[in-house]
Design a protein around this motif. Structure first.
Motif, PDB file in Angstrom:
ATOM      1  N   ASP A  70      86.468  76.590  -1.841  1.00  0.00           N
ATOM      2  CA  ASP A  70      85.385  77.400  -2.796  1.00  0.00           C
ATOM      3  C   ASP A  70      86.025  78.195  -4.003  1.00  0.00           C
ATOM      4  O   ASP A  70      87.407  78.385  -3.890  1.00  0.00           O
ATOM      5  CB  ASP A  70      84.220  78.337  -2.131  1.00  0.00           C
ATOM      6  N   TYR A  71      85.621  78.697  -4.949  1.00  0.00           N
ATOM      7  CA  TYR A  71      86.245  79.465  -6.074  1.00  0.00           C
ATOM      8  C   TYR A  71      85.776  80.703  -6.245  1.00  0.00           C
ATOM      9  O   TYR A  71      85.640  81.300  -7.412  1.00  0.00           O
ATOM     10  CB  TYR A  71      86.081  78.790  -7.402  1.00  0.00           C
ATOM     11  N   GLY A  72      85.566  81.438  -5.177  1.00  0.00           N
ATOM     12  CA  GLY A  72      84.748  82.801  -4.973  1.00  0.00           C
ATOM     13  C   GLY A  72      86.011  83.840  -4.795  1.00  0.00           C
ATOM     14  O   GLY A  72      86.812  83.860  -5.442  1.00  0.00           O
ATOM     15  N   ARG A  73      85.495  85.030  -4.077  1.00  0.00           N
ATOM     16  CA  ARG A  73      86.317  86.132  -4.025  1.00  0.00           C
ATOM     17  C   ARG A  73      87.366  86.069  -3.030  1.00  0.00           C
ATOM     18  O   ARG A  73      88.429  86.779  -3.122  1.00  0.00           O
ATOM     19  CB  ARG A  73      85.368  87.163  -3.537  1.00  0.00           C
ATOM     20  N   GLY A  74      87.327  84.953  -2.093  1.00  0.00           N
ATOM     21  CA  GLY A  74      88.280  84.681  -1.191  1.00  0.00           C
ATOM     22  C   GLY A  74      88.246  85.529   0.038  1.00  0.00           C
ATOM     23  O   GLY A  74      87.647  86.578   0.291  1.00  0.00           O
ATOM     24  N   LEU A  75      88.319  84.627   1.373  1.00  0.00           N
ATOM     25  CA  LEU A  75      88.239  85.103   2.493  1.00  0.00           C
ATOM     26  C   LEU A  75      89.191  86.110   2.909  1.00  0.00           C
ATOM     27  O   LEU A  75      90.412  85.979   2.735  1.00  0.00           O
ATOM     28  CB  LEU A  75      88.265  83.968   3.658  1.00  0.00           C
ATOM     29  N   LYS A  76      88.764  87.130   3.709  1.00  0.00           N
ATOM     30  CA  LYS A  76      89.728  88.404   4.261  1.00  0.00           C
ATOM     31  C   LYS A  76      89.485  88.171   5.840  1.00  0.00           C
ATOM     32  O   LYS A  76      88.494  87.927   6.066  1.00  0.00           O
ATOM     33  CB  LYS A  76      89.131  89.643   3.655  1.00  0.00           C
ATOM     34  N   LEU A 106      85.621  78.038  14.250  1.00  0.00           N
ATOM     35  CA  LEU A 106      86.871  78.107  14.421  1.00  0.00           C
ATOM     36  C   LEU A 106      86.973  77.958  16.148  1.00  0.00           C
ATOM     37  O   LEU A 106      88.160  76.975  16.467  1.00  0.00           O
ATOM     38  CB  LEU A 106      87.668  79.456  14.156  1.00  0.00           C
ATOM     39  N   ALA A 107      86.157  78.339  16.900  1.00  0.00           N
ATOM     40  CA  ALA A 107      86.204  77.901  18.409  1.00  0.00           C
ATOM     41  C   ALA A 107      86.201  76.425  18.538  1.00  0.00           C
ATOM     42  O   ALA A 107      86.580  75.937  19.300  1.00  0.00           O
ATOM     43  CB  ALA A 107      85.325  78.821  19.076  1.00  0.00           C
ATOM     44  N   THR A 108      85.144  75.964  17.793  1.00  0.00           N
ATOM     45  CA  THR A 108      84.875  74.496  17.986  1.00  0.00           C
ATOM     46  C   THR A 108      86.132  73.687  17.509  1.00  0.00           C
ATOM     47  O   THR A 108      86.583  72.723  18.149  1.00  0.00           O
ATOM     48  CB  THR A 108      83.704  73.784  17.199  1.00  0.00           C
ATOM     49  N   PHE A 109      86.789  74.061  16.309  1.00  0.00           N
ATOM     50  CA  PHE A 109      88.093  73.408  16.074  1.00  0.00           C
ATOM     51  C   PHE A 109      88.969  73.554  16.963  1.00  0.00           C
ATOM     52  O   PHE A 109      89.596  72.630  17.330  1.00  0.00           O
ATOM     53  CB  PHE A 109      88.409  73.721  14.484  1.00  0.00           C
ATOM     54  N   ASP A 110      89.332  74.725  17.503  1.00  0.00           N
ATOM     55  CA  ASP A 110      90.175  74.725  18.508  1.00  0.00           C
ATOM     56  C   ASP A 110      89.871  73.901  19.670  1.00  0.00           C
ATOM     57  O   ASP A 110      90.951  73.192  20.389  1.00  0.00           O
ATOM     58  CB  ASP A 110      90.379  76.292  19.005  1.00  0.00           C
ATOM     59  N   ARG A 111      88.719  73.875  20.269  1.00  0.00           N
ATOM     60  CA  ARG A 111      88.256  73.135  21.320  1.00  0.00           C
ATOM     61  C   ARG A 111      88.592  71.713  21.156  1.00  0.00           C
ATOM     62  O   ARG A 111      88.974  71.147  22.173  1.00  0.00           O
ATOM     63  CB  ARG A 111      86.931  73.491  21.830  1.00  0.00           C
ATOM     64  N   LYS A 112      88.480  71.326  19.961  1.00  0.00           N
ATOM     65  CA  LYS A 112      88.546  69.868  19.658  1.00  0.00           C
ATOM     66  C   LYS A 112      90.111  69.394  19.049  1.00  0.00           C
ATOM     67  O   LYS A 112      90.119  68.522  18.823  1.00  0.00           O
ATOM     68  CB  LYS A 112      87.601  69.428  18.366  1.00  0.00           C
ATOM     69  N   GLY A 113      90.866  70.391  19.051  1.00  0.00           N
ATOM     70  CA  GLY A 113      92.208  70.083  18.704  1.00  0.00           C
ATOM     71  C   GLY A 113      92.580  69.903  17.043  1.00  0.00           C
ATOM     72  O   GLY A 113      93.487  69.330  16.747  1.00  0.00           O
ATOM     73  N   VAL A 114      91.565  70.435  16.431  1.00  0.00           N
ATOM     74  CA  VAL A 114      91.709  70.350  14.886  1.00  0.00           C
ATOM     75  C   VAL A 114      92.574  71.581  14.394  1.00  0.00           C
ATOM     76  O   VAL A 114      92.591  72.797  14.871  1.00  0.00           O
ATOM     77  CB  VAL A 114      90.395  70.556  14.263  1.00  0.00           C
ATOM     78  N   ILE A 115      93.680  71.104  13.764  1.00  0.00           N
ATOM     79  CA  ILE A 115      94.263  72.437  13.026  1.00  0.00           C
ATOM     80  C   ILE A 115      93.872  72.802  11.742  1.00  0.00           C
ATOM     81  O   ILE A 115      93.639  72.067  10.750  1.00  0.00           O
ATOM     82  CB  ILE A 115      96.005  71.823  12.808  1.00  0.00           C
ATOM     83  N   VAL A 116      93.774  74.134  11.650  1.00  0.00           N
ATOM     84  CA  VAL A 116      92.851  74.772  10.803  1.00  0.00           C
ATOM     85  C   VAL A 116      93.786  75.737  10.086  1.00  0.00           C
ATOM     86  O   VAL A 116      94.475  76.755  10.703  1.00  0.00           O
ATOM     87  CB  VAL A 116      91.628  75.559  11.133  1.00  0.00           C
ATOM     88  N   THR A 117      93.930  75.963   8.701  1.00  0.00           N
ATOM     89  CA  THR A 117      94.521  76.630   7.894  1.00  0.00           C
ATOM     90  C   THR A 117      93.583  77.285   6.888  1.00  0.00           C
ATOM     91  O   THR A 117      92.981  76.254   6.039  1.00  0.00           O
ATOM     92  CB  THR A 117      95.714  76.418   7.085  1.00  0.00           C
ATOM     93  N   ALA A 118      93.348  78.518   6.597  1.00  0.00           N
ATOM     94  CA  ALA A 118      92.365  79.066   5.782  1.00  0.00           C
ATOM     95  C   ALA A 118      93.277  79.863   4.842  1.00  0.00           C
ATOM     96  O   ALA A 118      93.751  80.742   5.265  1.00  0.00           O
ATOM     97  CB  ALA A 118      91.332  79.862   6.269  1.00  0.00           C
ATOM     98  N   LYS A 119      93.063  79.507   3.546  1.00  0.00           N
ATOM     99  CA  LYS A 119      94.045  80.511   2.622  1.00  0.00           C
ATOM    100  C   LYS A 119      93.191  80.967   1.486  1.00  0.00           C
ATOM    101  O   LYS A 119      92.190  80.310   0.949  1.00  0.00           O
ATOM    102  CB  LYS A 119      94.929  79.485   1.790  1.00  0.00           C
ATOM    103  N   SER A 148      98.906  86.878   2.035  1.00  0.00           N
ATOM    104  CA  SER A 148      99.179  85.970   1.240  1.00  0.00           C
ATOM    105  C   SER A 148     100.101  86.512   0.179  1.00  0.00           C
ATOM    106  O   SER A 148      99.875  87.525  -0.347  1.00  0.00           O
ATOM    107  CB  SER A 148      97.834  85.261   0.639  1.00  0.00           C
ATOM    108  N   HIS A 149     100.938  85.664  -0.711  1.00  0.00           N
ATOM    109  CA  HIS A 149     101.784  86.304  -1.637  1.00  0.00           C
ATOM    110  C   HIS A 149     101.346  85.539  -2.835  1.00  0.00           C
ATOM    111  O   HIS A 149     102.083  85.587  -3.815  1.00  0.00           O
ATOM    112  CB  HIS A 149     103.129  86.165  -1.408  1.00  0.00           C
ATOM    113  N   GLU A 150     100.108  84.933  -2.838  1.00  0.00           N
ATOM    114  CA  GLU A 150      99.561  83.934  -3.957  1.00  0.00           C
ATOM    115  C   GLU A 150      98.399  84.807  -4.617  1.00  0.00           C
ATOM    116  O   GLU A 150      97.270  84.544  -4.366  1.00  0.00           O
ATOM    117  CB  GLU A 150      99.164  82.875  -3.605  1.00  0.00           C
ATOM    118  N   SER A 151      99.000  86.143  -5.363  1.00  0.00           N
ATOM    119  CA  SER A 151      97.754  86.980  -5.779  1.00  0.00           C
ATOM    120  C   SER A 151      96.821  86.175  -6.951  1.00  0.00           C
ATOM    121  O   SER A 151      95.765  86.874  -6.910  1.00  0.00           O
ATOM    122  CB  SER A 151      98.305  88.080  -6.318  1.00  0.00           C
ATOM    123  N   ASN A 152      97.310  85.229  -7.450  1.00  0.00           N
ATOM    124  CA  ASN A 152      96.390  84.382  -8.491  1.00  0.00           C
ATOM    125  C   ASN A 152      95.459  83.302  -7.881  1.00  0.00           C
ATOM    126  O   ASN A 152      94.803  82.654  -8.610  1.00  0.00           O
ATOM    127  CB  ASN A 152      97.284  83.830  -9.585  1.00  0.00           C
TER     128      ASN A 152
END
Length: 175
Positions: A70-76, A106-119, A148-152
């Motif tokens: 998405d192009y919103g405010r960003g996950l914290k 996130l719990a489901t992804f972990d249980r199913k072995g999915v690697i998740v990265t949220a940036k 994160s070091h990507e302030s933009n």
């Protein structure tokens, strides 16, 4: 290159600017499939698009990874707590309201072995199983938070490794 799948000592984590955030989840939602978890990520992105009036959510495949952005405010990292979101409660058109769905996903992804990265511009978040502080006989899901070091960077990008096109299509087709 840092590897999030490995365990770090507390001093190593401090040295490279990482913190663990206990999601307080052992095993839940055994009946959830990957499409349910993916749908939660898409729903959060759609809510953010609606609330911020930003451009359309993008779902794409890059190599073996699926990207939901998405192009919103960003996950914290603070969004990982269960909390009524007054902004969402006041808006009758959004899907989520309490911050539970993201943790469930996130719990489901972990249980199913999915690697998740949220940036986002605020954090980079991945997950791992780790002992609960003060209770070494209990393992719970933790979010591993790195500044994160990507302030933009605009919005939030979820990278999912270990899901199929069929999972993505099923998630998109939920009503």
């Amino acid at each position: 290159m840092e590897t999030y799948g490995q365990s770090y000592s507390l001093s190593e984590m401090r040295r490279i600017g990482m913190k663990k955030f206990d999601l307080n989840i052992e095993k839940i939602l055994e009946s959830w499939e990957l499409c349910h978890a993916i749908r939660e990520i898409i729903a959060n992105a759609l809510d953010e698009q609606l609330l911020t009036q930003t451009k359309d959510v993008c779902i794409s495949q890059i190599g073996n990874a699926w990207i939901i952005r998405d192009y919103g405010r960003g996950l914290k990292y603070t969004h990982l707590t269960q909390n009524e979101n007054q902004e969402k409660i006041d808006n009758g058109n959004v899907i989520g309201k309490f911050g539970i769905g993201l943790k469930d996903a996130l719990a489901t992804f972990d249980r199913k072995g999915v690697i998740v990265t949220a940036k986002s511009k605020h954090n980079i978040i991945r997950t791992e199983q780790s002992t609960k502080q003060g209770f070494h006989d209990v393992k719970t899901l933790h979010a591993v938070i790195k500044e994160s070091h990507e302030s933009n960077f605009v919005g939030t990008e979820f990278e999912l490794i270990g899901v199929s096109e069929r999972d993505i299509d099923a998630a998109k087709n939920f009503s």
